[in-house]
Design a protein around this motif. Structure first.
Motif, PDB file in Angstrom:
ATOM      1  N   GLU A   9       0.836  -1.193   0.000  1.00  0.00           N
ATOM      2  CA  GLU A   9       0.000   0.000   0.000  1.00  0.00           C
ATOM      3  C   GLU A   9       0.885   1.263   0.000  1.00  0.00           C
ATOM      4  OE1 GLU A   9      -3.541   1.074   2.982  1.00  0.00           O
ATOM      5  OE2 GLU A   9      -3.537  -0.997   2.221  1.00  0.00           O
ATOM      6  N   LEU A  10       1.911   1.229   0.859  1.00  0.00           N
ATOM      7  CA  LEU A  10       2.829   2.358   0.942  1.00  0.00           C
ATOM      8  C   LEU A  10       3.521   2.604  -0.410  1.00  0.00           C
ATOM      9  CD1 LEU A  10       4.413   4.242   3.195  1.00  0.00           C
ATOM     10  CD2 LEU A  10       6.254   2.683   2.613  1.00  0.00           C
ATOM     11  N   PHE A  11       4.018   1.514  -1.034  1.00  0.00           N
ATOM     12  CA  PHE A  11       4.738   1.685  -2.303  1.00  0.00           C
ATOM     13  C   PHE A  11       3.803   2.075  -3.457  1.00  0.00           C
ATOM     14  CE2 PHE A  11       8.219  -1.238  -0.533  1.00  0.00           C
ATOM     15  CZ  PHE A  11       8.991  -0.150  -0.140  1.00  0.00           C
ATOM     16  N   ARG A  18      13.327   8.498  -9.022  1.00  0.00           N
ATOM     17  CA  ARG A  18      13.915   9.685  -9.664  1.00  0.00           C
ATOM     18  C   ARG A  18      15.396   9.473  -9.829  1.00  0.00           C
ATOM     19  NH1 ARG A  18      12.004  15.275  -6.925  1.00  0.00           N
ATOM     20  NH2 ARG A  18      13.386  16.105  -8.520  1.00  0.00           N
ATOM     21  N   GLU A  19      15.947  10.071 -10.889  1.00  0.00           N
ATOM     22  CA  GLU A  19      17.395   9.951 -11.053  1.00  0.00           C
ATOM     23  C   GLU A  19      18.069  11.306 -10.888  1.00  0.00           C
ATOM     24  OE1 GLU A  19      18.348   9.508 -15.608  1.00  0.00           O
ATOM     25  OE2 GLU A  19      17.211   7.784 -14.900  1.00  0.00           O
ATOM     26  N   PHE A  20      19.294  11.227 -10.388  1.00  0.00           N
ATOM     27  CA  PHE A  20      20.064  12.435 -10.090  1.00  0.00           C
ATOM     28  C   PHE A  20      21.449  12.288 -10.704  1.00  0.00           C
ATOM     29  CE2 PHE A  20      16.991  11.500  -6.824  1.00  0.00           C
ATOM     30  CZ  PHE A  20      16.331  12.697  -6.651  1.00  0.00           C
ATOM     31  N   PRO A  21      21.895  13.311 -11.474  1.00  0.00           N
ATOM     32  CA  PRO A  21      23.225  13.225 -12.087  1.00  0.00           C
ATOM     33  C   PRO A  21      24.297  13.156 -11.007  1.00  0.00           C
ATOM     34  CG  PRO A  21      22.039  15.211 -12.810  1.00  0.00           C
ATOM     35  CD  PRO A  21      21.228  14.582 -11.742  1.00  0.00           C
ATOM     36  N   ARG A 288      14.207   4.918   6.568  1.00  0.00           N
ATOM     37  CA  ARG A 288      12.970   5.049   5.776  1.00  0.00           C
ATOM     38  C   ARG A 288      12.917   3.999   4.669  1.00  0.00           C
ATOM     39  NH1 ARG A 288      13.184  11.058   3.457  1.00  0.00           N
ATOM     40  NH2 ARG A 288      11.444  10.224   2.253  1.00  0.00           N
ATOM     41  N   PRO A 289      11.712   3.680   4.195  1.00  0.00           N
ATOM     42  CA  PRO A 289      11.611   2.741   3.070  1.00  0.00           C
ATOM     43  C   PRO A 289      11.934   3.423   1.734  1.00  0.00           C
ATOM     44  CG  PRO A 289       9.419   3.379   3.799  1.00  0.00           C
ATOM     45  CD  PRO A 289      10.387   4.065   4.714  1.00  0.00           C
ATOM     46  N   LEU A 290      13.177   3.820   1.615  1.00  0.00           N
ATOM     47  CA  LEU A 290      13.667   4.561   0.448  1.00  0.00           C
ATOM     48  C   LEU A 290      14.887   3.808  -0.051  1.00  0.00           C
ATOM     49  CD1 LEU A 290      12.876   7.307  -0.806  1.00  0.00           C
ATOM     50  CD2 LEU A 290      14.532   8.374   0.720  1.00  0.00           C
ATOM     51  N   LEU A 291      14.899   3.440  -1.323  1.00  0.00           N
ATOM     52  CA  LEU A 291      15.986   2.630  -1.854  1.00  0.00           C
ATOM     53  C   LEU A 291      16.819   3.428  -2.846  1.00  0.00           C
ATOM     54  CD1 LEU A 291      17.023  -0.419  -1.837  1.00  0.00           C
ATOM     55  CD2 LEU A 291      15.809  -0.617  -4.018  1.00  0.00           C
ATOM     56  N   ALA A 292      18.117   3.532  -2.567  1.00  0.00           N
ATOM     57  CA  ALA A 292      19.047   4.135  -3.535  1.00  0.00           C
ATOM     58  C   ALA A 292      19.618   3.007  -4.390  1.00  0.00           C
ATOM     59  CB  ALA A 292      20.173   4.866  -2.807  1.00  0.00           C
ATOM     60  N   PHE A 293      19.826   3.307  -5.678  1.00  0.00           N
ATOM     61  CA  PHE A 293      20.426   2.282  -6.543  1.00  0.00           C
ATOM     62  C   PHE A 293      21.088   2.948  -7.744  1.00  0.00           C
ATOM     63  CE2 PHE A 293      16.059   2.862  -7.928  1.00  0.00           C
ATOM     64  CZ  PHE A 293      16.023   2.637  -9.307  1.00  0.00           C
ATOM     65  N   ALA A 294      21.877   2.166  -8.466  1.00  0.00           N
ATOM     66  CA  ALA A 294      22.533   2.685  -9.667  1.00  0.00           C
ATOM     67  C   ALA A 294      22.612   1.575 -10.699  1.00  0.00           C
ATOM     68  CB  ALA A 294      23.922   3.216  -9.339  1.00  0.00           C
ATOM     69  N   VAL A 311      22.488   8.403 -10.117  1.00  0.00           N
ATOM     70  CA  VAL A 311      22.081   7.701  -8.911  1.00  0.00           C
ATOM     71  C   VAL A 311      20.566   7.818  -8.826  1.00  0.00           C
ATOM     72  CG1 VAL A 311      22.101   7.914  -6.397  1.00  0.00           C
ATOM     73  CG2 VAL A 311      24.243   8.033  -7.666  1.00  0.00           C
ATOM     74  N   LYS A 312      19.884   6.762  -8.389  1.00  0.00           N
ATOM     75  CA  LYS A 312      18.417   6.775  -8.385  1.00  0.00           C
ATOM     76  C   LYS A 312      17.860   6.518  -6.996  1.00  0.00           C
ATOM     77  CE  LYS A 312      18.571   5.050 -13.025  1.00  0.00           C
ATOM     78  NZ  LYS A 312      17.837   4.465 -14.120  1.00  0.00           N
ATOM     79  N   LEU A 313      16.667   7.044  -6.794  1.00  0.00           N
ATOM     80  CA  LEU A 313      15.945   6.808  -5.541  1.00  0.00           C
ATOM     81  C   LEU A 313      14.584   6.247  -5.882  1.00  0.00           C
ATOM     82  CD1 LEU A 313      16.168   9.835  -3.078  1.00  0.00           C
ATOM     83  CD2 LEU A 313      17.244   7.592  -2.875  1.00  0.00           C
ATOM     84  N   PHE A 314      14.219   5.146  -5.221  1.00  0.00           N
ATOM     85  CA  PHE A 314      12.871   4.600  -5.344  1.00  0.00           C
ATOM     86  C   PHE A 314      12.163   4.710  -4.006  1.00  0.00           C
ATOM     87  CE2 PHE A 314      10.325   0.948  -3.980  1.00  0.00           C
ATOM     88  CZ  PHE A 314       9.222   1.118  -4.800  1.00  0.00           C
ATOM     89  N   GLY A 315      10.833   4.973  -4.075  1.00  0.00           N
ATOM     90  CA  GLY A 315      10.029   5.057  -2.857  1.00  0.00           C
ATOM     91  C   GLY A 315       9.565   6.465  -2.608  1.00  0.00           C
ATOM     92  N   LEU A 316       9.616   7.288  -3.673  1.00  0.00           N
ATOM     93  CA  LEU A 316       9.217   8.692  -3.532  1.00  0.00           C
ATOM     94  C   LEU A 316       7.714   8.818  -3.808  1.00  0.00           C
ATOM     95  CD1 LEU A 316      12.223  10.212  -5.466  1.00  0.00           C
ATOM     96  CD2 LEU A 316      11.888  10.183  -3.003  1.00  0.00           C
ATOM     97  N   PRO A 317       7.069   9.810  -3.152  1.00  0.00           N
ATOM     98  CA  PRO A 317       5.636  10.010  -3.342  1.00  0.00           C
ATOM     99  C   PRO A 317       5.298  10.226  -4.817  1.00  0.00           C
ATOM    100  CG  PRO A 317       6.486  11.494  -1.643  1.00  0.00           C
ATOM    101  CD  PRO A 317       7.668  10.775  -2.210  1.00  0.00           C
TER     102      PRO A 317
END
Length: 320
Positions: A9-11, A18-21, A288-294, A311-317
């Motif tokens: 439900e949260l996800f 989102r990706e960040f340079p 937090r339930p926030l996942l960084a990945f590349a 670099v990317k972050l998953f779990g954003l609103p």
């Protein structure tokens, strides 16, 4: 399970990536500081970058230059949120302080470094090189305390949470366990039929997980040293693993174009994060339930061979 339902439900409401340079070439490693305020990344472009997490985005704070070769892995001090260490193919490790943005120590090692970890008590840094030598470095004096040459391919290294055992995954599918600080062999576990690539301990100290070239993730009971379950949703060699802060979720990734998120206690699939290319590194936020990945993304807009270095972050609103 109620936990799976709650997290799904949260996800569903926080399904954005989102990706960040970050770099001019592929990102090999991402890691959060112990407090979760900062994310560091290490790259083939010979630099490390540090971001500040502000609400739902990463803001680049600094780029750390000095290595003469690829930064293959990095990690933060377990309890000091200002210090991190990088391992490079240039035969050095470097310790950096985000307050001064300077390299506070360069330690010369014997070979091209590929993996690194910091002991839970903060006193020792272990670094492994391409020649399967693991060097133990005193984090205060920056001098080598011990050095072990192994007769097998050493892939990833880690202390247990109690700091009294040292684990290595190897090319023969085994997990080798040494006493620490004596470094006497305690046990060798035949964990997988093929190359055992990565290892992670859960923050609660109950389990550790290993990922293998057979595309399986196995979950082990720390006290009993027995395998309690396997996760088999990936089809390619498992390169990277991360437990969530509460120890209840396990993210694993490979050349599959998704990151698998499993509930640890049941192995049930909780979510999958879609990617467009192989994933090299994943790291759950420490609170937090926030996942960084590349991933191995290419910058397709202009040149399909140029690496994106994001670099990317998953779990954003969803509305962020």
């Amino acid at each position: 399970s109620p936990y799976v339902q709650a997290m799904q439900e949260l996800f569903r409401a926080n399904t954005r990536s989102r990706e960040f340079p970050a770099h001019g070439a592929k990102v090999h490693s991402v890691a959060w500081s112990c407090c979760g305020r900062r994310l560091a990344s290490g790259s083939f472009d010979k630099t490390a970058s540090v971001f500040l997490l502000e609400k739902d985005r990463l803001v680049k704070e600094n780029n750390y230059r000095g290595h003469g070769d690829s930064v293959d892995q990095l990690c933060w001090h377990p309890s000091n949120p200002d210090l991190f260490v990088t391992a490079s193919g240039d035969k050095t490790i470097r310790i950096w302080d985000v307050r001064t943005t300077k390299c506070i120590a360069t330690v010369n090692t014997k070979g091209e470094n590929i993996n690194i970890c910091w002991s839970p008590d903060g006193q020792t840094i272990a670094v492994g090189n391409k020649d399967d030598v693991v060097t133990f470095i005193d984090a205060k004096t920056h001098r080598s305390k011990a050095e072990e040459q192994f007769k097998f391919e050493v892939n990833e290294i880690s202390w247990n949470n109690d700091n009294n055992m040292f684990f290595l995954t190897n090319g023969n599918g085994c997990i080798n366990i040494l006493s620490y600080p004596e470094l006497k062999p305690i046990q060798s576990i035949n964990a997988h039929p093929s190359n055992c690539i990565c290892i992670k301990f859960d923050p609660m100290g109950k389990y550790f997980a290993t990922g293998s070239a057979d595309a399986l993730v196995s979950l082990w009971d720390v006290d009993e040293l027995v395998c309690v379950r396997c996760f088999s949703r990936l089809d390619w060699p498992v390169r990277t693993l991360s437990f969530s802060h509460d120890g209840k979720m396990l993210a694993s990734a490979s050349e599959d174009h998704f990151i698998d998120i499993a509930e640890v206690e049941t192995g049930e699939k909780l979510w999958e994060v879609q990617c467009e290319s192989p994933t090299f590194t994943v790291a759950w936020h420490p609170k937090r339930p926030l996942l960084a990945f590349a991933c191995d993304d290419k910058d397709g807009k202009y040149d399909s061979s140029r690496e994106a270095g994001t670099v990317k972050l998953f779990g954003l609103p969803n509305d962020s």
